[in-house]
Design an enzyme around this catalytic site. Sequence first.
Site, mmCIF file in Angstrom:
data_model
loop_
_atom_site.group_PDB
_atom_site.id
_atom_site.type_symbol
_atom_site.label_atom_id
_atom_site.label_comp_id
_atom_site.label_asym_id
_atom_site.label_seq_id
_atom_site.Cartn_x
_atom_site.Cartn_y
_atom_site.Cartn_z
ATOM 1 N N GLU A 194 -8.226 -22.714 18.132
ATOM 2 C CA GLU A 194 -6.884 -22.757 17.775
ATOM 3 C C GLU A 194 -5.914 -22.566 18.803
ATOM 4 O O GLU A 194 -4.536 -23.165 18.736
ATOM 5 C CB GLU A 194 -6.700 -21.729 16.531
ATOM 6 C CG GLU A 194 -7.436 -22.022 15.199
ATOM 7 C CD GLU A 194 -8.671 -21.572 15.123
ATOM 8 O OE1 GLU A 194 -9.361 -21.433 14.182
ATOM 9 O OE2 GLU A 194 -9.292 -20.880 16.448
ATOM 10 N N VAL A 250 -0.079 -21.626 34.976
ATOM 11 C CA VAL A 250 0.569 -20.686 35.528
ATOM 12 C C VAL A 250 0.015 -20.211 36.897
ATOM 13 O O VAL A 250 -1.320 -20.440 37.106
ATOM 14 C CB VAL A 250 0.803 -19.408 34.813
ATOM 15 C CG1 VAL A 250 1.863 -19.739 33.646
ATOM 16 C CG2 VAL A 250 -0.387 -18.565 34.262
#
Length: 575
Positions: free
Chosen positions: A51, A383
Amino acid sequence: MPQKTVAEIIVDTLQAAGVKRVFGVVGDSLNGITDVLRARDGIEFVAVRHEEGGAFAAGAEAHLTGDLAVCAGSCGPGNTHLINGLYDCHRSRVPVLAIAAQIPSVEIGTGYFQETHPERLFQECSHYCEVIAMPEQAVRMVESAVTAALSLGGVAVLVIPGDVAYLKTEAPEVRLPTLRRCSALVPSAADIREAAALLNDCQKVTILAGIGCADAHAELLQVAGALQAPVVHALRGKDVVEPNNPYDVGLTGLLGMPAGYHALMDADAILMLGTDFPYRQFFPDDARVVQVDKRPEHLGRRTRVEVGLAGDVAATLRELLPHLVAKGDADHLKTAQERHRKDAEHLAELATGDAGAPELHPQHVARLLNEIASEDAIFTCDVGTPTIWAARYLHMNGRRRLLGSFVHGSMAGALSQGYGAALAYPGRQVVALCGDGGFAMLLSELLTVRQHKVPVKIIIFNNSALGFVELEMKAAGTLEYGTELDNPNFGALAEAAGIKGYRVSDPGQLESVLREALAHPGPVVVDAVVRRQELSMPPTIEAKQAAGFGLYALKALMDGRGGELLEVAKTNLFR
């Protein structure tokens, strides 16, 4: 008036808002909604493997389209898995609706199997988070949630017990009164004149521009021309500020280069436009500042602001421009532009490799991706070091897009954002620049890509380490610990999963591998083996950082890591 189930009301409202897909993992508490989705044309349930990946994917779709995107999780762990992706969506201010299914309503408060309280959990990362406890609430609450996400920019959460989704109530025609309507916020004439007077009174003005300039490119160039001001862009503003902008001199901050840094630090006035750039150490102490932002709470919270204008950037600049006195002295601008040219030359020198070398320089990978990728490519980046190379080597042209977790700073977003982008824009090239740590963290989503045959091009910067964390440790004077990654051959792993895979470490083979990968019609994984000890230098070195790196070097020698120091020198100095 017709009677409909709550699930039907939800799906009707989503379709009226233009939603095409819902990302999630099915579960019994979601059955009422997924069963309605199954029978509908024009909207689908995209089954993901985790999810969190679905939330990242929805965020990417919302970011790129500006339209509402949706993700869903079943009760308990199903929707708690959404939390990190939803934090990213909310902090990036993209319109996402999350459907958080709940246990049967009669069992709430009894410690039932998988019981959680989503209405508490998601409060901090949403504008709207409410429980549909009875069917009569459904119409107003669903419409309110959609309106909150779209009008405020961010996440709305609907919590729905599984049994309530099946209950019926009266269902009038869907009404979303703010859908696709917009209004401009403009400061008062007196405030505009005060800002203009300040800017006219200063000789060296620099503009710091962010994502708030998305619809203000023409106005930005006009103001920069009048002020003879170099334009420094924040990372989230790169793809909207950089294209076709002769005044742009790059980024500042930890990912930036000297031109952007000095353009701000040498200024006697700064005009901040639609940016909440957070790093206070990269603002000068004594510059006078005018800030424009449509969110008043942003004004003055990063640096001392003399004139704060609450307004939309484009509308505010149109009002400001007639009051500006054109500056005849362009020395400040020309100095910044010359520094920017030298920065580009320096970056190009680093982005090469010698055929037969055992590893790649990551800059070489990023430069070639920039050259080979299509003119309208969508790039996502993890990142850490992939964001550094994307910021410095990917050039935006007005058609390309770049997104990542630039505010929340989460690992593992690029792959999921990549398939979210590709599903939103079928036929458009999507390239995900993944770190090896980020890719492995949500490796499950490689199977989502496989299952739906989403043609994302996944480029893994494989340095067998959490590379950016190691850079932070070096700068702090700390020996690396817990950062090493014992990685598999990701290209072979992809092949085992039924996806085209490559592994490349020889610079002489890199271009041909990337060209073949980007031309492949389906999903691809390229395992690019890059140098672990590559340093990404900030635009300026503070004394604290220099002292920290010196302390790291001393500790490394004393710990018997002289070979590591030699590798750092070979990788970064002897080039």
